[in-house]
Design an enzyme around this catalytic site. Structure first.
Site, PDB file in Angstrom:
ATOM      1  N   ASN A  50     -56.826  22.466  62.767  1.00  0.00           N
ATOM      2  CA  ASN A  50     -55.801  21.438  62.889  1.00  0.00           C
ATOM      3  C   ASN A  50     -55.466  20.985  61.472  1.00  0.00           C
ATOM      4  O   ASN A  50     -56.345  20.503  60.755  1.00  0.00           O
ATOM      5  CB  ASN A  50     -56.316  20.271  63.733  1.00  0.00           C
ATOM      6  CG  ASN A  50     -55.236  19.290  64.090  1.00  0.00           C
ATOM      7  OD1 ASN A  50     -54.365  18.999  63.285  1.00  0.00           O
ATOM      8  ND2 ASN A  50     -55.306  18.769  65.295  1.00  0.00           N
ATOM      9  N   HIS A 120     -54.055  24.000  74.458  1.00  0.00           N
ATOM     10  CA  HIS A 120     -55.080  24.254  73.453  1.00  0.00           C
ATOM     11  C   HIS A 120     -56.198  23.232  73.609  1.00  0.00           C
ATOM     12  O   HIS A 120     -55.970  22.109  74.050  1.00  0.00           O
ATOM     13  CB  HIS A 120     -54.503  24.191  72.036  1.00  0.00           C
ATOM     14  CG  HIS A 120     -53.706  22.954  71.755  1.00  0.00           C
ATOM     15  ND1 HIS A 120     -52.423  22.759  72.229  1.00  0.00           N
ATOM     16  CD2 HIS A 120     -54.019  21.846  71.051  1.00  0.00           C
ATOM     17  CE1 HIS A 120     -51.981  21.576  71.835  1.00  0.00           C
ATOM     18  NE2 HIS A 120     -52.937  21.002  71.109  1.00  0.00           N
ATOM     19  N   HIS A 122     -59.113  21.052  71.730  1.00  0.00           N
ATOM     20  CA  HIS A 122     -59.543  20.502  70.443  1.00  0.00           C
ATOM     21  C   HIS A 122     -61.067  20.449  70.427  1.00  0.00           C
ATOM     22  O   HIS A 122     -61.688  20.091  71.426  1.00  0.00           O
ATOM     23  CB  HIS A 122     -59.029  19.063  70.269  1.00  0.00           C
ATOM     24  CG  HIS A 122     -57.555  18.969  70.112  1.00  0.00           C
ATOM     25  ND1 HIS A 122     -56.944  18.909  68.889  1.00  0.00           N
ATOM     26  CD2 HIS A 122     -56.558  18.921  71.033  1.00  0.00           C
ATOM     27  CE1 HIS A 122     -55.637  18.823  69.047  1.00  0.00           C
ATOM     28  NE2 HIS A 122     -55.375  18.835  70.347  1.00  0.00           N
TER      29      HIS A 122
END
Length: 158
Positions: A50, A120, A122
């Site tokens: 990220n 997605h 995390h």
């Protein structure tokens, strides 16, 4: 009620986005893994850092296929994605020695998904005391390590 402040994410929120493009698909298709901070590729998913992290080592496990809901994953994709999440929990624990990990997924923009059209997961390393006066007094999050150094550190454990 506790409030999670993440003002550093405003750079992404306000950034110009090309209509019809997907940041994950673009990164995957460019074949420039180091430039795009892609750490790993498997048959059905990939791992990318990220670039607006909550903490050092904040990564995302992303299905290769562009889908917007977890229920659309095939069994093979589900197994591959979850196995990759498991493996990268181990990698992050070895690389960063956090006190814990947050693992999560936001489905839909109302849930907080900044990229709602491509699901997605995390994975965020957490340390006791990783929020401090900077985030509460100055609306500023201090990320103590640069993206490239973090990328290289994680790559050592893959």
């Amino acid at each position: 009620m506790k409030t999670l402040w993440a003002p550093w994410r405003m750079a992404y929120i306000l950034s110009e986005k090309k209509p019809g493009s997907c940041v994950f698909c673009d990164a995957l298709n460019q074949q420039k893994d180091e430039d795009n901070y892609i750490l790993y590729r498997s048959k059905h998913c990939f791992v990318i850092m990220n670039i607006f992290p909550y903490n050092p080592g904040h990564i995302m496990v992303v299905p290769n296929r562009h889908i917007n809901h977890i229920k659309l994953l095939t069994n093979d994709e589900s197994i591959d994605v979850f196995k990759t999440v498991q493996n990268f929990c181990d990698i992050l624990e070895k690389a960063f020695k956090p006190n814990g990990l947050n693992i999560g997924m936001n489905l839909g923009s109302a849930s907080g998904a900044g990229i709602a059209d491509h699901i997605h997961f995390h994975i965020v390393p957490r340390w006791i005391g990783d929020t401090n006066f900077m985030s509460t007094v100055c609306d500023t999050k201090v990320i103590s390590e640069g993206l490239r150094a973090t990328y290289n550190k994680i790559k050592e454990f893959i």
